[in-house]
Scaffold this active site. Structure first.
Site, short mmCIF file in Angstrom:
data_model
loop_
_atom_site.label_atom_id
_atom_site.label_comp_id
_atom_site.label_asym_id
_atom_site.label_seq_id
_atom_site.Cartn_x
_atom_site.Cartn_y
_atom_site.Cartn_z
N GLN A 128 -17.89 -9.66 12.79
CA GLN A 128 -16.50 -10.00 12.56
C GLN A 128 -16.00 -9.24 11.33
O GLN A 128 -16.73 -9.02 10.37
CB GLN A 128 -16.34 -11.51 12.34
CG GLN A 128 -16.74 -12.35 13.53
CD GLN A 128 -15.81 -12.21 14.73
OE1 GLN A 128 -14.73 -11.64 14.64
NE2 GLN A 128 -16.25 -12.73 15.87
N CYS A 139 -10.15 -11.95 20.36
CA CYS A 139 -9.30 -11.08 19.56
C CYS A 139 -8.15 -10.52 20.40
O CYS A 139 -7.43 -9.63 19.95
CB CYS A 139 -10.11 -9.93 18.95
SG CYS A 139 -10.90 -8.86 20.18
N CYS A 147 0.83 -1.20 0.00
CA CYS A 147 0.00 0.00 0.00
C CYS A 147 0.86 1.25 0.00
O CYS A 147 1.86 1.34 0.74
CB CYS A 147 -0.92 0.00 1.22
SG CYS A 147 -1.99 1.46 1.34
N CYS A 170 -6.72 1.05 -0.16
CA CYS A 170 -6.57 0.24 1.05
C CYS A 170 -6.69 -1.22 0.63
O CYS A 170 -7.81 -1.75 0.51
CB CYS A 170 -7.61 0.59 2.11
SG CYS A 170 -7.31 -0.27 3.68
N ASP A 175 -17.30 -15.75 23.03
CA ASP A 175 -16.55 -14.84 22.17
C ASP A 175 -16.71 -13.42 22.72
O ASP A 175 -17.47 -12.62 22.19
CB ASP A 175 -17.06 -14.93 20.73
CG ASP A 175 -16.31 -13.99 19.78
OD1 ASP A 175 -15.22 -13.52 20.14
OD2 ASP A 175 -16.84 -13.71 18.69
N CYS A 229 -2.06 -0.17 9.36
CA CYS A 229 -1.22 -1.37 9.23
C CYS A 229 0.15 -1.11 9.84
O CYS A 229 0.69 0.00 9.76
CB CYS A 229 -1.04 -1.76 7.76
SG CYS A 229 -2.55 -2.36 6.96
N CYS A 254 0.03 5.83 7.38
CA CYS A 254 -1.27 5.42 7.93
C CYS A 254 -1.08 4.50 9.13
O CYS A 254 -0.21 3.61 9.11
CB CYS A 254 -2.07 4.70 6.84
SG CYS A 254 -3.66 4.03 7.39
#
Length: 413
Positions: A247, A368, A64, A146, A342, A73, A70
């Site tokens: 998700q 997560c 990218c 993106c 979860d 990431c 940014c």
């Protein structure tokens, strides 16, 4: 004047930044790799990479053009093999910190793109910028591309800039949520301060129709809807409340579901805790009766509405319950053959303590956050469960975040 300093990067930290040894304290340098020698300078309170003096052989070209600026990431510069190993090692370390020698499998990397994103919109003179914040700052990166997002989301951004412009406050930001659904793009706006007169609503509806949006909601109020946005879980379509949690990647969700179903095996009844709108409830209902619990009343209402229209599944019931304040007791849990939970990033410590006291044979934890998952795993293991497997899943590509599915079985006495 900026002071330039040189460092040797020894490893990558838990947030994806390179780590060097400073004067008595670690120094974190973003977008660097072990074995690299770099020149840095300080911007505000954050160390910034100025120059790579010696590059690692594991360094690759980012996919990218925004990478390095940014904040979305952190790891596009890391080779595929090293990236997979690093994410797996983070999970191993999280469990190791709780004294658990966890059987962590290799990172599963679903071939898919994120179907939801929450952007920041900001007025810059007469123009509107939409994107993510720069790493470690409040500055905004106006996104031109993106590669980790569904292409439909990226393609609509130019139109959204024009669409949002009349609704923008003079100085404050607006949060823009965009979700790719079975009916098309679902857009939510938060932070709009303009009075939504009938004329403004009409103009929003016309603009949304031109962009072929499925729905536009402002502060959870539907302003325009061409088709009810929905997602399919198993064989059941669920209409989404505005801004509801789902998700991030459909393909990652499918991998999680597969691992859950394999772990459950032949069971008759399952309790789905922190169920949301039923992403796991409905696939499980193809083989067992399901009782679902979540604190979000809108999610439970959506789940129950979908149950009424569903065919070909076992009975599903869903109730609102705050499982942080009122976890299911061991006595309540003993009615089920298996537990699936979860929770949010904070984990489910209170609920895990109740599960540990129960007689439930199989527990599947989805998380997560490896750190809180490991904490909850410690509770279950101390309560007599065996940790059979932990599978890390790359739902959040190129970020330091890691999704996991952990399988526990009750040790027979």
């Amino acid at each position: 004047m900026n002071e330039f300093r040189e460092f040797d990067i020894v490893r990558v930290g838990a947030q994806g930044d390179g780590l060097a040894e400073g004067d008595g304290a670690p120094v974190f340098v973003p977008f660097t790799l072990p074995g690299e020698r770099v020149r840095t300078h300080v911007v505000g309170t954050r160390m910034q990479l100025h120059e790579i003096l010696k590059a690692s052989p594991s360094r690759v070209t980012p996919i990218c053009s925004h990478f390095g600026v940014c904040g979305g990431c952190a790891l596009q510069h890391m080779s595929s093999d090293n990236y997979g190993d690093w994410k797996r090692d983070q999970v191993i370390a999280a469990f190791g910190a709780r004294g658990i020698d966890a059987p962590v499998r290799d990172l599963v990397r679903p071939r898919g793109l994120r179907r939801r994103a929450v952007f920041t919109a900001r007025k810059n003179t007469e123009l509107v910028e939409i994107g993510f914040h720069q790493a470690g700052t409040h500055d905004l990166v106006d996104l031109l591309e993106c590669p980790v997002l569904d292409s439909h989301i990226v393609a609509v951004l130019p139109g959204l800039r024009t669409f949002i412009a009349p609704l923008m406050p003079k100085s404050d930001d607006v949060r823009v949520g965009v979700t790719m659904t079975g009916a098309g793009l679902d857009v939510t706006l938060d932070g709009v301060r303009r009075t939504l007169s009938p004329d403004v609503r009409t103009r929003i509806a016309r603009a949304a129709a031109l962009l072929r949006l499925a729905r536009v909601s402002i502060a959870q109020e539907t302003i325009f809807e061409s088709l009810p946005p929905f997602l399919r879980f198993g064989t059941v379509d669920v209409i989404l409340p505005a801004g509801i949690f789902i998700q991030a990647m459909a393909e990652a969700e499918h991998v999680m579901t597969e691992h859950i179903m394999m772990a459950l095996g032949k069971v008759k009844s399952v309790v789905d805790l922190f169920s949301g709108i039923g992403a796991f409830s409905f696939p499980i209902a193809t083989l067992a009766k399901v009782q679902a619990f979540d604190s979000d009343a809108r999610a439970i209402d959506a789940l129950n509405a979908a149950v009424k229209k569903a065919t070909g599944i076992k009975p599903v019931t869903a109730r609102v319950r705050d499982l942080f304040r009122e976890p299911l007791s061991a006595l309540e849990l003993n009615d089920f053959d298996a537990v699936v939970f979860d929770p949010p990033r904070a984990g489910a410590e209170a609920q895990a303590r109740m599960v540990a006291k129960s007689k439930v044979k199989t527990v599947v934890a989805v998380s997560c956050n490896p750190a809180t998952l490991a904490r909850d795993a410690r509770v279950l293991i101390d309560g007599g469960y065996t940790l059979e497997a932990v599978t890390p899943i790359d739902q959040f590509q190129y970020s330091p975040h890691i999704e996991c599915v952990a399988i526990f079985k009750r040790v027979k006495s």
